[in-house]
Design a protein around this motif. Structure first.
Motif, PDB file in Angstrom:
ATOM      1  N   SER A  83       0.820  -1.211   0.000  1.00 37.79           N
ATOM      2  CA  SER A  83       0.000   0.000   0.000  1.00 37.79           C
ATOM      3  C   SER A  83       0.854   1.262   0.000  1.00 37.79           C
ATOM      4  O   SER A  83       0.388   2.320  -0.391  1.00 37.79           O
ATOM      5  CB  SER A  83      -0.957   0.011   1.193  1.00 37.79           C
ATOM      6  OG  SER A  83      -0.251  -0.084   2.406  1.00 37.79           O
ATOM      7  N   TRP A 118      -9.795  -1.699   1.205  1.00 44.31           N
ATOM      8  CA  TRP A 118      -8.924  -0.662   0.656  1.00 44.31           C
ATOM      9  C   TRP A 118      -7.502  -1.150   0.414  1.00 44.31           C
ATOM     10  O   TRP A 118      -6.717  -0.453  -0.215  1.00 44.31           O
ATOM     11  CB  TRP A 118      -8.929   0.599   1.525  1.00 44.31           C
ATOM     12  CG  TRP A 118      -8.477   0.381   2.940  1.00 44.31           C
ATOM     13  CD1 TRP A 118      -7.195   0.336   3.402  1.00 44.31           C
ATOM     14  CD2 TRP A 118      -9.307   0.168   4.069  1.00 44.31           C
ATOM     15  NE1 TRP A 118      -7.163   0.099   4.746  1.00 44.31           N
ATOM     16  CE2 TRP A 118      -8.476  -0.003   5.196  1.00 44.31           C
ATOM     17  CE3 TRP A 118     -10.685   0.097   4.262  1.00 44.31           C
ATOM     18  CZ2 TRP A 118      -8.962  -0.242   6.467  1.00 44.31           C
ATOM     19  CZ3 TRP A 118     -11.161  -0.133   5.540  1.00 44.31           C
ATOM     20  CH2 TRP A 118     -10.304  -0.289   6.616  1.00 44.31           C
ATOM     21  N   GLN A 119      -7.152  -2.336   0.893  1.00 41.27           N
ATOM     22  CA  GLN A 119      -5.820  -2.891   0.618  1.00 41.27           C
ATOM     23  C   GLN A 119      -5.764  -3.574  -0.756  1.00 41.27           C
ATOM     24  O   GLN A 119      -4.702  -3.711  -1.340  1.00 41.27           O
ATOM     25  CB  GLN A 119      -5.433  -3.916   1.688  1.00 41.27           C
ATOM     26  CG  GLN A 119      -5.166  -3.319   3.034  1.00 41.27           C
ATOM     27  CD  GLN A 119      -3.879  -2.516   3.083  1.00 41.27           C
ATOM     28  OE1 GLN A 119      -3.071  -2.516   2.168  1.00 41.27           O
ATOM     29  NE2 GLN A 119      -3.675  -1.816   4.182  1.00 41.27           N
ATOM     30  N   MET A 122      -4.449  -1.353  -4.190  1.00 44.91           N
ATOM     31  CA  MET A 122      -3.009  -1.081  -4.253  1.00 44.91           C
ATOM     32  C   MET A 122      -2.209  -2.369  -4.287  1.00 44.91           C
ATOM     33  O   MET A 122      -1.162  -2.428  -4.938  1.00 44.91           O
ATOM     34  CB  MET A 122      -2.567  -0.196  -3.083  1.00 44.91           C
ATOM     35  CG  MET A 122      -1.225   0.462  -3.309  1.00 44.91           C
ATOM     36  SD  MET A 122      -1.225   1.503  -4.781  1.00 44.91           S
ATOM     37  CE  MET A 122       0.374   1.135  -5.428  1.00 44.91           C
TER      38      MET A 122
END
Length: 180
Positions: A83, A118-119, A122
């Protein structure tokens, strides 16, 4: 930091092999943003008086630290999470423009067992972003390959004069548990 991860049975094997490879190739500095996935390797380096460990507040400053170490005659590596790769584009351009050797050890997120949404983006984008900036990629999937893969990445970076990234798979590292 490591208590937040579900580690597999080989959790101690890959950090020991990676540390040994770093020592064998005369890496004397490890810069890192604190990270649970790389924590076992960071702890080994902190316990080693031959390796200076520099904790960072941002991934970008790590690129400057390893570039400065190289200019000062010292081999170093930057350990970050996938990330954080997205934070470093401008400084990756410096490595590419100056043709500086560099090795990133990237603990991957957004893969095996990931449940933090949200990981995932990326984690999926990090390899392509690294390729765009000219990094040669090496992937570590199995603990018994840690010494060979790490040594090959180190050789590519420091003997080949290239930017390289060693992607440590989430399946090897383990996934966040957050209390199960």
């Amino acid at each position: 930091m490591t208590e937040d991860y579900d580690f597999g049975t080989a959790s101690g094997a890959w950090p020991a092999a990676m540390h040994a490879a770093l020592r064998a190739r005369d890496v004397r500095l490890l810069a890192h943003v604190p990270d649970g996935g790389n924590a076992p390797l960071i702890a080994r380096c902190e316990a080693d008086p031959a390796i200076t460990v520099v904790p960072l507040t941002t991934e970008e400053e790590g690129v400057g630290v390893i570039a400065g170490a190289w200019l000062g005659g010292m081999r170093s590596v930057l350990a970050i999470q996938s990330s954080g790769v997205g934070n470093c584009g401008n400084l990756f351009a410096m490595l590419r423009s100056c043709t500086m050797p560099a090795l990133l050890i990237v603990s991957m997120r957004g893969e095996w067992g990931e449940f933090v949404p949200w990981q995932i983006p990326m984690g999926q984008a990090a390899p392509d972003m690294l390729r765009l900036f000219g990094f040669d990629l090496f992937r570590l999937e199995q603990a018994d390959e840690a010494a060979a893969v790490t040594d090959h990445a180190l050789r590519q970076a420091f003997l080949g004069g290239r930017a390289a990234a060693l992607l440590v798979s989430q399946r090897l590292i383990g996934s966040k548990s957050f209390g199960k």
